[in-house]
Design a protein around this motif. Structure first.
Motif: not given
Ligand SMILES: C[C@@](CO)(OP(=O)(O)O)[C@H](O)COP(=O)(O)OP(=O)(O)OC[C@H]1O[C@@H](n2ccc(N)nc2=O)[C@H](O)[C@@H]1O
Ligand SMILES: Nc1ncnc2c1ncn2[C@@H]1O[C@H](COP(=O)(O)OP(=O)(O)O)[C@@H](O)[C@H]1O
Length: 289
Positions: A10, A12, A26, A28, A98, A135-136, A151, A181, A248
């Motif tokens: 994916k 974003n 957080h 979102l 990411g 979360s994803d 989230r 985050y 991220s």
């Molecule tokens: C930033 C994003 C954007 O799509 O993607 P990636 O960069 O990982 O692909 C996502 O929010 C990442 O999702 P994902 O990688 O599934 O997150 P998780 O395993 O649930 O969480 C990893 C950590 O990110 C933080 N986290 C995640 C989601 C959220 N809404 N708030 C948070 O603060 C928390 O500290 C959590 O412990």
């Protein structure tokens, strides 16, 4: 019995953080879409009780830390399944990039093992289970294009954006999502106009999509890894219509409509960036089940 499943990456198109919640996550508002860069998983039933992961990539764990393992194990526990599963992952999506590669593998296992174990769960039920893994994962269960809230697990489908090339460049940098985050200063961020992005998608307005690409996490990743910001600037100079960091980071993606521009961008980046891909947007739900 064997089943092959595709697990697309994916990007974003917009990512806003509204506030930090009391559970530490957080809140979102994100617009996400799938691209034609995918892991391939081969799933097979085992007569014994084990879940076995086969993966050639050294960056991905081959034990119960693998998100694909977690997905199979969750179904097995929840539905009291006695047989096991062998999961072979052909990893094409860069890891910790990411691009939700691990989440998409987990989602593909939920969809695939739902068939192999004949559980007859709906996509909504699988997406709800997916949220327990990461979360994803819920978004990845549906794929396509969506507005994600909460989230990341509250999914509203959107139509596919107009077709275009997506050039992805992943520098050789390791970024921790949790740390990004954690270091986000919500008093300083400039919030994306999520509504304008959603409207542009509904209207098939490519220029509107380009104009509204925005990700508040860029501010953190750019601060700690200035190379990622330089990469974004270079991609703009090489002729991209619009450029943004995905999730991220550290992957930065460019949107381009014309083949010749895509080629120029791709060639320009291959010289000095670690991993570069030119793929099409998928954007539609379940082209990949
Ligand atoms: C930033 C994003 C954007 O799509 O993607 P990636 O960069 O990982 O692909 C996502 O929010 C990442 O999702 P994902 O990688 O599934 O997150 P998780 O395993 O649930 O969480 C990893 C950590 O990110 C933080 N986290 C995640 C989601 C959220 N809404 N708030 C948070 O603060 C928390 O500290 C959590 O412990
Ligand atoms: N099947 C998997 N594919 C990729 N990474 C995985 C997988 N299972 C567990 N991981 C771990 O999850 C972390 C995040 O990986 P990934 O999903 O690729 O990145 P991101 O969350 O940045 O989109 C990595 O550090 C990796 O070790």
């Amino acid at each position: 019995m064997k089943l092959l499943v595709k697990a697309p990456a994916k990007i974003n198109l917009s990512l806003d953080v509204l506030y930090k919640r009391t559970d530490g996550y957080h809140e979102l508002e994100m617009v996400m879409t799938t691209v034609d860069l995918a892991d391939r998983l081969e799933l097979e039933l085992l007569n014994d009780d084990r879940i076995v992961i086969h993966s050639q990539t050294r960056f991905v764990p081959d034990d119960d830390r693998n998100l694909a393992y977690k997905a199979a194990n969750l179904l097995k526990d929840r539905f009291n399944i006695k047989s096991g599963a062998s999961i072979t992952i052909e990893k094409n999506i860069p890891v910790a990039a990411g691009l939700a590669g691990g989440s998409s593998d987990a989602a593909a296992v939920l969809r695939g093992m739902n068939k192999l174990w004949d559980l007859r769960l709906t996509l909504d039920e699988l997406a709800e289970l997916g949220a327990e893994i990461g979360s994803d994962v819920s978004f990845c269960v549906y794929g396509g294009t969506a507005l994600a809230k909460g989230r990341g697990e509250i999914i509203t489908p959107l139509p596919p954006p107009p077709n275009c090339w997506v050039v992805l460049a992943k520098p050789a940098i390791g970024v921790s999502t949790a740390e990004v985050y954690e270091h986000l200063n919500l008093n300083e961020v400039i919030h994306p106009n999520t509504k304008a992005m959603v409207d542009a998608i509904y209207q098939g307005d490519y220029r509107g999509i380009c104009a509204n690409l925005s990700n508040v996490l860029e501010s953190v990743t750019f601060k700690y890894f200035p190379k990622v910001k330089h990469l974004k600037d270079d991609m703009k100079r090489f002729g991209a219509d619009a450029v943004l960091m995905s999730g991220s980071g550290p992957t930065v993606f460019a949107l381009v409509q014309h083949d010749s521009r895509m080629q120029r961008l791709y060639n320009g980046l291959r010289g000095y960036c670690h991993q570069v891909y030119a793929v099409r947007l998928l954007g539609k739900r379940n082209e990949f089940s």
